[in-house]
Design an enzyme around this catalytic site. Structure first.
Site, mmCIF file in Angstrom:
data_model
loop_
_atom_site.group_PDB
_atom_site.id
_atom_site.type_symbol
_atom_site.label_atom_id
_atom_site.label_comp_id
_atom_site.label_asym_id
_atom_site.label_seq_id
_atom_site.Cartn_x
_atom_site.Cartn_y
_atom_site.Cartn_z
ATOM 1 N N LYS A 175 27.916 72.923 36.095
ATOM 2 C CA LYS A 175 27.259 72.031 36.884
ATOM 3 C C LYS A 175 28.021 70.776 37.587
ATOM 4 O O LYS A 175 28.729 70.375 36.531
ATOM 5 C CB LYS A 175 25.995 71.393 35.975
ATOM 6 N N THR A 207 17.124 60.654 37.816
ATOM 7 C CA THR A 207 17.985 61.789 37.220
ATOM 8 C C THR A 207 17.807 62.059 35.730
ATOM 9 O O THR A 207 18.449 62.814 35.388
ATOM 10 C CB THR A 207 19.405 62.082 37.948
ATOM 11 N N GLY A 209 17.145 63.515 32.399
ATOM 12 C CA GLY A 209 16.646 64.870 32.116
ATOM 13 C C GLY A 209 16.774 65.921 32.935
ATOM 14 O O GLY A 209 16.080 67.100 32.917
ATOM 15 N N THR A 210 17.775 65.718 33.924
ATOM 16 C CA THR A 210 18.079 67.194 34.721
ATOM 17 C C THR A 210 18.400 68.197 34.250
ATOM 18 O O THR A 210 18.244 69.353 34.314
ATOM 19 C CB THR A 210 18.892 66.484 36.076
ATOM 20 N N GLY A 211 19.414 67.909 33.283
ATOM 21 C CA GLY A 211 20.060 68.894 32.615
ATOM 22 C C GLY A 211 19.235 69.623 31.567
ATOM 23 O O GLY A 211 18.973 70.753 31.462
ATOM 24 N N CYS A 212 18.138 69.013 30.845
ATOM 25 C CA CYS A 212 17.187 69.637 30.020
ATOM 26 C C CYS A 212 16.241 70.320 30.924
ATOM 27 O O CYS A 212 15.932 71.661 30.462
ATOM 28 C CB CYS A 212 16.528 68.876 29.168
#
Length: 267
Positions: A175, A207, A209-212
């Site tokens: 990412k 933004t 928690g975008t990865g989770c």
């Protein structure tokens, strides 16, 4: 509702990331989320204020009772804070007879740059978890920890992605949100190919928690038997829309609108 996803990760009391974001994302993709919680956090949009780890034996018990009754069509991991926890999770997953896909979000570096895993845990992640991983979803700071060199431009991403694939995962979604510029580039490495996703950067403080959220939405797609490319494309579109329609809660990095796919006229 289609596709069962077992998520092993930490809880976020603020509801924006961790297990809470995972459950919301899988539900928004019309899947079913089950969980094994690895840690409790006192957390909000301003940061993590306290952490209480869950005993590894209880983590193992959560995994066992879910898998022996409900089952899983996909697995997803988030915060695995110690080598012992990683070993516990790997042992629990190895008991599965079916080839269930595993999405690993390597939660290794906090937004402020603080390392979340000790060296022993980083080694366990590399040596034990990555070889059984179907898809690894690192951001650039996490990729830098894993590959051992700076990843600052797209050419670095290409080099890092190839090295990450050599560590054992079946595929890598690298990412590029930390790159400079008004465009966001993500690279999907799979079967010797590289698929490139590019979009305009969304300027937003929402933004958290975008990865989770992205990793869990992908896991839901894999549980629903979508191709990896299609699962990634759908999850990216979902996360972007969730950022664009975020509620603006909190005074720091706010949560996404995980319910962006939910119709308001259901009743």
């Amino acid at each position: 509702m289609k596709g069962r996803v077992l998520i092993v990760a930490g809880s976020d009391s603020g509801g924006g990331a961790g297990i809470q974001a995972d459950i919301k994302a899988v539900t928004a993709m019309d899947g079913f989320a089950a969980t094994a919680i690895t840690a409790l956090t006192a957390q909000n949009t301003l940061g993590v204020h306290s952490v209480v780890p869950v005993d590894p034996s209880f983590i193992a018990r959560q995994i066992e009772v879910v898998l022996t009754d409900i089952g899983a069509d996909a697995l997803k991991t988030g915060m695995l804070h110690s080598a012992e926890v990683i070993r516990t999770v790997v042992a629990g997953f190895r008991k599965l007879e079916d080839n269930v896909p595993l999405v690993v979000d390597p939660v290794m570096v906090a937004k402020g740059g603080h390392r979340l895993l000790q060296p022993e845990a980083e080694a366990a992640l590399r040596d034990l978890l990555l070889p059984m991983t179907t898809l690894l979803t690192p951001n650039l700071p996490e990729a830098e920890v894993l590959v051992g060199f700076p990843v600052r431009i797209e050419a670095d991403m290409m080099r890092a992605g190839e090295k990450l694939c050599a560590m054992g995962p079946g595929a890598v979604l690298l990412k590029g949100g930390h790159l400079e510029g008004d465009r966001v580039v993500d690279l999907l490495f799979q079967d010797g190919r590289v698929e490139r996703f590019e979009d305009a950067r969304i300027v937003s403080r929402s933004t958290h928690g975008t990865g989770c959220t992205l990793a869990s939405a992908i896991a839901a797609g894999m549980a629903q038997k979508m191709s990896l490319y299609d699962a990634v494309a759908r999850a990216r579109a979902y996360v972007r829309r969730a950022i664009e329609t975020a509620p603006g809660f909190g005074h720091g990095h706010g949560p996404l609108n995980h319910a962006v796919t939910v119709k308001s006229d259901w009743n």
